[in-house]
Design an enzyme around this catalytic site. Structure first.
Site, PDB file in Angstrom:
ATOM      1  N   GLU A 432      -2.823   3.795  -1.331  1.00 21.17           N
ATOM      2  CA  GLU A 432      -3.838   3.695  -1.786  1.00 21.17           C
ATOM      3  C   GLU A 432      -4.696   2.146  -2.385  1.00 21.17           C
ATOM      4  OE1 GLU A 432      -5.828   6.010  -2.293  1.00 21.17           O
ATOM      5  OE2 GLU A 432      -4.467   7.215  -1.535  1.00 21.17           O
ATOM      6  N   GLY A 433      -3.754   1.491  -1.746  1.00 21.58           N
ATOM      7  CA  GLY A 433      -3.657  -0.281  -1.807  1.00 21.58           C
ATOM      8  C   GLY A 433      -2.295  -0.545  -2.212  1.00 21.58           C
TER       9      GLY A 433
END
Length: 589
Positions: A432-433
């Site tokens: 998620e980053g």
């Protein structure tokens, strides 16, 4: 050596006494009929705790030892996982904070956050499924047509169907602009072709349908990330009457062999290897990244909670072991360094929980609060998202690692289960980053866009808490004020350094960003611990003899003494970001 039991006393304390959900949210139109308050909170948390402890937690080791597998285009989940997911859906937990008009429970986000902590503490690999599905439903709710909402949301909110998000491709990583997946218009739908990797719970048999959200490019799309669109691609097509139709051309190719979260089927997904997968545009053409970020921002907050979740599980296991393991004629919990490690674990875990829960309230206010506060609250949650995702997951690794250390050599032996927390949580700073992306987002976008105004608003709240500590007659609170004030002063100075660097040399600001994110996280954690200590002191002053309140103040004092000084180290690194980090030749690395 102990099984997971949700820390419901601390959870109740935060929700009802520190954050006072009844006073803050109870009168809002969306929640006025729910009777928010201690009675509802206790009932919800007790039921969730039973499900987490009795059903999900026993499957944690099962999933680790018997991973999900893929053969002939079919994923077989770890034993017991599909039944547990069905119980989450049947209990209404998947859509607990989703729109009641589309099958959700309509409760505040704070209850979803508490549930997310429980599911992931009990079984992080399994907890990923409802977390990602809720995010997919949120994206459809925010950007879908009314027909799309009517088609998909109720069954996703109730757990009858589940959702995924499909971003990453081999060789692309975080650079989505170079993706190769294509979408060709065909009447009222599109034909999707391409392959995605790292798709969490990409396929399984737990639900009758899986709703994939897929990023792809149109034939004439602009170059780079500006040319990405988002599509709904169901595993089974849905007929006009809502029944399931034919199988869509989307299949799992394999499941990844991972360091941890073995029970989560992380799939390579093939779209359109035959006639092409049918997909439906979500939102506008070439605006897919903005639509997907609705889901990703939700997911980033929940990934931060996963860092908290692994910490709580590791803490419980470490405490149980330290009380039972005798060395030198006494339980090892009585040895000074073991006690130190356990207190570091406990104070960090409680600080993470307090911060995550506080900002779940912010999210509620941003989405459902009075119109005049929504913009301000949205800016605040935007600022908090990278801090919560980044700081909680970095600290989660530390706490899980300390859990192994408390076990000594037995922690390195898989049969104790301590190492699994460390292996499972290791993905959280990556997906998620990555946390480097979170730090860059905090500095370049969230801090830079308003010149630090939102950060200053938070600092003003911290100063008000410090003033309360200084004004208190309770001698146990006074020692908390000076360390918190010193940490705040250091962080405010670093904020100005980073803002100046953004104008003068952005590479210096980016070099400082991770240290700044961590410094800010430790500060915010200390602030939330101080808020809890103030409430606990008030309860004791009112006549309570509950030792929980005494322990809360003592834990906050330990955090102030032993954890907040870390801020100074990060401040030094921020101040030195223009030095060797910039000038060191790459060939010497």
């Amino acid at each position: 050596m102990g099984t997971y039991r949700a820390p419901v006393e601390d959870m109740n304390f935060l929700v009802d006494e520190v954050l006072d959900v009844e006073a803050v949210l109870g009168s809002l139109p969306d929640f006025a009929d729910y009777g928010l308050g201690p009675e509802l909170t206790t009932a919800l948390l007790d039921e969730a705790a039973k499900l987490a402890g009795d059903e999900l937690a026993p499957l944690r080791r099962v999933g680790d030892e018997h991973p999900a597998t893929c053969a002939d285009g079919v994923v077989t989940a770890s034993p017991g996982f599909e039944d547990a997911l069905n119980k989450l859906g049947e209990g209404g937990w998947i859509g607990i904070s989703s729109d009641a008009n589309y099958g959700g429970q309509g409760l505040p986000e704070i209850y979803n956050t508490v549930g997310t902590e429980m599911w992931n503490s009990a079984n992080l690999a399994l907890g990923l499924a409802p977390m990602l599905s809720s995010g997919a439903a949120l994206a459809i709710h925010a950007h879908g047509t009314e027909a799309q909402k009517q088609t998909y949301l109720e069954k996703m909110h109730t757990g009858q169907w589940m959702g995924t998000m499909n971003l990453t491709e081999s060789g692309a990583g975080s650079d989505l602009g170079v993706m190769k997946t294509r979408a060709v218009p065909e009447g009222d739908h599109y034909r999707i072709t391409g392959q995605k990797i790292y798709i969490t719970w990409g396929d399984h048999q737990a639900t009758e349908n899986i709703i994939h959200l897929v990023l792809a490019k149109l034939p004439d799309a602009p170059a780079g990330s500006r040319g990405i669109s988002l599509f709904i691609v169901p595993k089974f097509l849905v007929n006009e009457d809502g029944s399931l139709g034919e199988r869509n051309d989307v299949y799992p190719v394999s499941t990844e062999h991972k360091l941890g979260i073995h029970g989560s089927p992380t799939c390579v997904m093939a779209f359109g290897d035959n006639e092409g997968a049918i997909g439906y545009l979500l939102g506008e053409e070439n605006n897919g990244l903005a639509c997907m970020f609705t889901m990703m921002n939700e997911a980033r907050l929940k990934v931060g909670v996963q860092g908290l979740s692994a910490s709580e599980g590791a803490l419980q296991k470490a405490v149980a072991y330290a009380r039972e393991r005798v060395q030198g004629g006494k339980p090892i919990i009585e040895h000074a360094d073991v006690k130190r490690m356990l207190l570091v674990m406990r104070s960090l875990t409680e600080a993470m929980r307090a911060l995550a829960y506080a900002e779940a309230i912010t999210m509620d206010l941003a989405h459902r609060g009075p119109q005049e506060v929504r913009g301000e609250q949205q800016r605040r949650i935007d600022l908090m998202i990278p801090v919560i995702k980044g700081w909680l997951t970095e600290v989660g690794q530390e706490v899980a690692s300390l859990g192994v250390q408390v076990h000594g050599g037995m922690g390195y032996i898989e049969e104790t289960g301590a190492a699994q927390y460390l292996r499972d949580v290791r993905i959280t700073p990556i997906y998620e980053g990555t946390n480097g992306i979170q730090a860059a987002d905090l500095v370049a976008r969230k801090l830079g866009r308003d010149g630090g105004a939102t950060m200053e608003a938070v600092a003003a709240e911290i100063r008000a808490t410090i003033a309360q500590l200084e004004a208190s007659d309770d001698v146990r609170l006074a020692p908390l004020a000076a360390p918190l004030a010193a940490a705040l002063a250091e962080q405010e100075h670093c904020t100005q350094l980073v803002l100046a660097a953004l104008k003068e040399d952005a590479s210096v600001a980016m070099g400082a960003s991770f240290e700044y994110m961590m410094q800010t996280g430790y500060l915010f954690g200390g602030w939330q611990m101080a808020r809890s200590a103030l409430v606990a002191a008030g309860k004791l002053a009112a006549g309570s003899d509950n030792p929980f309140y005494e322990a809360k103040i003592a834990t906050a004092a330990f955090y102030a003494e032993q954890i907040l000084p870390r801020c100074a180290g990060h401040a030094g690194a921020v101040a030195g970001a223009a030095g060797q980090l910039q000038s060191f030749p790459l060939e010497w690395i």
